[in-house]
Design an enzyme around this catalytic site. Structure first.
Site, short mmCIF file in Angstrom:
data_model
loop_
_atom_site.label_atom_id
_atom_site.label_comp_id
_atom_site.label_asym_id
_atom_site.label_seq_id
_atom_site.Cartn_x
_atom_site.Cartn_y
_atom_site.Cartn_z
N ASP A 12 -59.08 36.12 23.52
CA ASP A 12 -58.74 37.37 22.47
C ASP A 12 -59.57 38.42 23.44
O ASP A 12 -60.16 38.77 22.51
CB ASP A 12 -59.62 36.97 21.07
CG ASP A 12 -58.76 35.77 20.52
OD1 ASP A 12 -57.42 35.93 20.07
OD2 ASP A 12 -59.28 34.86 20.18
N ALA A 38 -51.82 31.61 19.98
CA ALA A 38 -52.57 32.30 20.59
C ALA A 38 -51.99 34.17 20.19
O ALA A 38 -50.43 33.74 20.30
CB ALA A 38 -53.40 32.35 21.50
N HIS A 40 -51.22 38.31 21.29
CA HIS A 40 -51.34 39.36 21.83
C HIS A 40 -51.17 40.72 21.20
O HIS A 40 -49.62 40.07 20.62
CB HIS A 40 -50.85 39.45 23.09
CG HIS A 40 -50.86 38.36 24.07
ND1 HIS A 40 -50.93 38.03 25.40
CD2 HIS A 40 -52.51 37.98 23.83
CE1 HIS A 40 -51.38 37.80 25.94
NE2 HIS A 40 -52.19 36.67 25.82
N THR A 131 -55.43 25.62 15.72
CA THR A 131 -54.33 26.69 14.88
C THR A 131 -53.23 25.45 14.37
O THR A 131 -52.28 26.07 13.29
CB THR A 131 -53.46 27.00 16.03
OG1 THR A 131 -52.73 26.93 16.49
CG2 THR A 131 -54.51 28.47 16.24
N LEU A 338 -64.67 48.63 24.77
CA LEU A 338 -66.58 49.44 24.72
C LEU A 338 -66.30 50.50 22.99
O LEU A 338 -67.28 50.41 22.77
CB LEU A 338 -65.86 50.47 26.02
CG LEU A 338 -67.09 51.06 26.52
CD1 LEU A 338 -68.16 49.80 26.57
CD2 LEU A 338 -67.02 51.83 27.46
#
Length: 431
Positions: A12, A38, A40, A131, A338
């Site tokens: 992640d 998983a 994206h 999962t 960020l």
């Protein structure tokens, strides 16, 4: 040119975001391991896309995408994923998407086994945080030689494939009936399921290894896409709380189908803070209060792309990140999210672990990290919007200080910095 994009931490990290950018100059993007356990997330002008199996390059019409032989593929999930992106205007054809004939099929019983076992373990408080998508069971049967590969779908009318299908079904019925008291599955129903998948996907199945080899001979740019991060690697991660495949860049050429080829570049992806989905040791969440963690989770939208589960969050963990960087051998680093830290007056950084009287600066996945606590250093925040910055010089002084502090802690330069979710919200740092 062969480049791998890999996760430095627990997954992640924002790899899809980075691959989407690299795909603008790439010819081929290939997944090399994992399944649909998983995801994206990529945001484009056409909307938000959550991709579990399809490579992030699928959103670029000029890129050929490959699901490699190192993967386990849930074909029902893949069909649904293709349909969802088609509804948003993305073209998916056999010229655009190629499936390795060597990839392992995630059979219908793999999800069932995963759910039954996780429920059993949950009753004793020892669940793995799966999962529930059958990934471990698909890989287990791959190594037991008791499942099909995609290429077998092209030979369903041949006796060797039908004989193997009957043998594996008999074994699986014994497991499910004996261990979990489930009703047996029938061979005619299983064969019909396989025939349906063959009808849907036969045009996409091919020798992807030969395709990749030829592409590299022609000088094309190939990007290998990893799932999850170094901490979830089956060999080098926080075993047993790992995935069931190798997430390490060195496995990339093997899982993609070109085992004799060397990587030219490895891009390691880091998030500006720590996140983790699933069970297992996660020292970072011990450092700050629950209210601080929840505020960060909300600001970053930290919910699993595949499952929607709230992610565990914490400060940037330099100890774990140095280890992940070493495992991946990345020569370039991309730092994501960020901008999520922009509201903080002070930003915590984990510079070491404390275990009793011992101070730990080297991550060891075999260490008893449940008894470790983080050693935290605070650095000043910038408290202003950075989502519009497109050059490193435009960043506030304290944002640049934060990045340069990470570089010192990692002993590695950071090349790319994401300041928002959109494609254009990033900047490059001059080296």
């Amino acid at each position: 040119m062969l480049t791998a994009v890999t996760g430095i931490n627990w997954g992640d990290e924002g790899k899809g975001r980075v691959i989407d950018l690299l795909a603008e100059q790439a010819d081929v993007v290939a997944r090399y391991q994992g399944g649909n356990n998983a995801g994206h997330t990529v945001v484009t002008d056409q909307g938000k896309f959550v991709l579990n199996l399809l490579p992030s390059g699928i959103l670029h019409s000029n890129v050929v995408c490959i699901l490699g032989g190192g993967m386990v593929i849930d074909l029902e999930h893949l069909a649904g994923e293709i349909q969802q992106i088609r509804e948003k205007g993305i073209t998916v054809t056999p010229e655009h998407l190629k499936l390795s004939r060597l990839a392992t099929i995630s059979m219908p019983w793999h999800r069932i086994q995963d759910e039954l076992e996780e429920d059993r373990l949950a009753k004793t408080g020892s669940a793995f945080g799966s999962t529930r998508r059958g990934i471990a069971y698909a890989y287990s049967d791959k190594y037991r030689k008791k499942t099909l590969r995609l290429g077998d779908l092209l030979h369903l009318d041949e006796e060797p494939v039908r004989s193997r299908l009957k043998t594996m079904l008999d074994a699986k019925n014994l497991e499910l009936a004996g261990c979990y008291h489930q009703e047996p599955m029938s061979y005619p129903a299983l064969l019909a399921w396989c025939e349906k998948q063959a009808e849907l996907f036969a045009p996409y199945i091919c020798d992807t290894g030969s395709y990749l080899s030829q592409a590299l001979l022609e000088g094309k740019k190939v990007v290998l896409e990893a799932q999850l991060g170094a901490m979830r690697d089956i060999d080098y991660g926080i075993f047993p709380y790992t995935s069931s495949s190798s997430t390490i860049a060195a496995y990339g050429p093997i899982g993609a189908g070109i085992p004799g080829t060397s990587l030219d570049h490895i891009v390691g992806v880091l998030k500006a803070y720590s996140t983790c989905v699933g069970a297992g040791p996660f020292v970072a969440e011990k450092g700050m209060s629950e209210s601080w963690r929840e505020e960060l989770r909300q600001a970053g939208g930290e919910y699993g792309a595949a499952t929607g589960r709230p992610r565990r969050v914490g400060p940037f963990d330099a100890v774990a990140s140095r280890y992940g960087l070493k495992c991946q051998n990345a020569d370039q680093i991309a730092l994501t999210k960020l901008d999520v830290l922009s509201s903080l007056k002070e930003i915590p950084l984990i510079i070491a672990y404390q275990k009793g009287a011992e101070k730990i600066t080297e991550f060891d996945p075999t260490e008893d990290m449940d008894n470790c606590i983080p050693v935290i250093e605070m650095v000043p925040g910038w408290q202003e919007d950075i989502s519009g910055c497109r050059t490193y010089e435009e960043l506030p002084k304290n944002a640049k200080n934060y990045i340069e502090t990470l570089e010192r802690l990692l002993n590695h330069k950071i090349q790319m910095i994401s300041v928002g979710a959109r494609r254009d919200q990033y900047l490059m740092k001059e080296i």
